[in-house]
Design a protein around this motif. Structure first.
Motif, PDB file in Angstrom:
ATOM      1  N   GLY A  14       0.820  -1.199   0.000  1.00 47.83           N
ATOM      2  CA  GLY A  14       0.000   0.000   0.000  1.00 47.83           C
ATOM      3  C   GLY A  14       0.853   1.248   0.000  1.00 47.83           C
ATOM      4  N   GLU A  15       0.526   2.197   0.863  1.00 46.89           N
ATOM      5  CA  GLU A  15       1.259   3.455   0.904  1.00 46.89           C
ATOM      6  C   GLU A  15       2.694   3.289   1.402  1.00 46.89           C
ATOM      7  N   MET A  16       3.000   2.174   2.048  1.00 53.19           N
ATOM      8  CA  MET A  16       4.366   1.931   2.515  1.00 53.19           C
ATOM      9  C   MET A  16       5.274   1.491   1.375  1.00 53.19           C
ATOM     10  N   GLY A  17       4.719   1.222   0.209  1.00 51.93           N
ATOM     11  CA  GLY A  17       5.535   0.745  -0.910  1.00 51.93           C
ATOM     12  C   GLY A  17       6.655   1.695  -1.272  1.00 51.93           C
ATOM     13  N   THR A  64      -0.240   7.741  -3.907  1.00 47.64           N
ATOM     14  CA  THR A  64       0.686   7.420  -2.835  1.00 47.64           C
ATOM     15  C   THR A  64       0.804   5.918  -2.581  1.00 47.64           C
ATOM     16  N   SER A  65      -0.021   5.125  -3.230  1.00 51.34           N
ATOM     17  CA  SER A  65       0.133   3.665  -3.150  1.00 51.34           C
ATOM     18  C   SER A  65       1.041   3.153  -4.267  1.00 51.34           C
ATOM     19  N   GLY A  66       1.493   4.066  -5.108  1.00 54.70           N
ATOM     20  CA  GLY A  66       2.436   3.734  -6.164  1.00 54.70           C
ATOM     21  C   GLY A  66       3.749   4.454  -5.910  1.00 54.70           C
ATOM     22  N   GLY A  67       4.591   4.537  -6.940  1.00 54.14           N
ATOM     23  CA  GLY A  67       5.853   5.233  -6.798  1.00 54.14           C
ATOM     24  C   GLY A  67       5.710   6.703  -7.162  1.00 54.14           C
ATOM     25  N   TYR A  68       6.449   7.551  -6.493  1.00 52.15           N
ATOM     26  CA  TYR A  68       6.429   8.981  -6.776  1.00 52.15           C
ATOM     27  C   TYR A  68       7.733   9.597  -6.258  1.00 52.15           C
ATOM     28  N   ALA A  72       7.075  14.675   0.117  1.00 55.48           N
ATOM     29  CA  ALA A  72       5.930  15.493   0.517  1.00 55.48           C
ATOM     30  C   ALA A  72       5.337  16.136  -0.729  1.00 55.48           C
ATOM     31  N   VAL A  73       4.111  16.626  -0.601  1.00 55.77           N
ATOM     32  CA  VAL A  73       3.394  17.249  -1.716  1.00 55.77           C
ATOM     33  C   VAL A  73       2.978  18.655  -1.299  1.00 55.77           C
ATOM     34  N   LYS A  86       6.465   8.005   2.769  1.00 52.31           N
ATOM     35  CA  LYS A  86       7.869   8.107   2.356  1.00 52.31           C
ATOM     36  C   LYS A  86       8.605   9.120   3.230  1.00 52.31           C
ATOM     37  N   TYR A  87       7.923  10.185   3.582  1.00 54.16           N
ATOM     38  CA  TYR A  87       8.489  11.199   4.475  1.00 54.16           C
ATOM     39  C   TYR A  87       8.800  10.592   5.844  1.00 54.16           C
TER      40      TYR A  87
END
Length: 220
Positions: A14-17, A64-68, A72-73, A86-87
């Motif tokens: 999920g978002e931890m990816g 945010t469940s994928g790569g970026y 932060a945004v 990720k932060y």
């Protein structure tokens, strides 16, 4: 220097990816390259702005469940900063491994640093499995160690969560890493010699090469 990427790691994370990918990148770079610093490309790469940002169209909130890229945004419409997993994963390293600490040889999914002045050892480990994973740290190389490790964790349900103290068993720290998580262990009262037994020989560390691609008087 200037490291980042839009990849993911983990098992149904999920978002931890994206967070686990970053943890893997930091750990691998520091352990394999013997770097003295690890520098993020840029903290903010994605922008929410209805009017467009710096002449570019509104990129909107990333998946945010994928790569970026970035951790932060920037939401310019609401004048706020949106912090991602990720932060928080980045902070599991940067909040506790501080400038001046001695990086120790480690391997696998773990990074280790020692603060000789404050007699503090910091271990950061990540788990990309979809279930808990057991890990043991052998601290017998130190003269003495404390009785427990303060434990801080980021997972899909936690951000820098203080999950209590993990007791040491003599010179061993036996832990269970939560699924898809990054965990920091802080041990006080750690003493002993920090002399390296296998220092890197820099006596022949001389680089040669051609002129830069834009060879001018200012770049030569």
């Amino acid at each position: 220097s200037e490291v980042d990427g839009g990849s993911t790691a983990g098992t149904n994370a999920g978002e931890m990816g994206a967070a686990l990918w970053l943890a893997n990148r930091i750990t691998l770079d520091m352990n394999e390259l013997n770097a003295s610093a690890w520098i993020m490309w840029q903290v903010i790469d994605n922008h929410i702005c209805a009017a467009g940002y710096n002449g570019r169209s509104d990129s909107g909130m990333p998946n945010t469940s994928g790569g970026y890229w970035g951790v932060a945004v920037a939401d310019h419409d609401k004048d706020t900063i949106i912090l991602t997993k990720k932060y928080y994963a980045f902070g599991q390293y940067s909040r506790y491994i501080r400038p001046g600490m001695l990086m120790l040889n480690s391997s696998g999914t773990t990074m280790a640093a020692y603060d000789e002045k404050n007699q503090q050892l910091v271990l950061v480990a990540y788990n990309t499995a979809g279930s808990a994973s057991d890990l043991s740290f052998d601290l017998s190389g130190f003269g003495s160690v404390g009785a427990y490790a303060q434990t801080i964790r980021t997972s899909n349900t936690e951000n820098w969560a203080n999950v209590g103290n993990t007791a040491l068993s003599g010179d061993m720290l036996n832990v269970s890493l939560a699924a898809n998580s990054v965990t920091t262990f802080i041990i006080d009262g750690v003493t002993g010699s920090t002399a390296r037994t296998n220092p890197i020989d820099l006596s022949n560390a001389v680089l040669t090469g051609t002129n830069s691609w834009n060879n001018t008087s200012s770049t030569s």
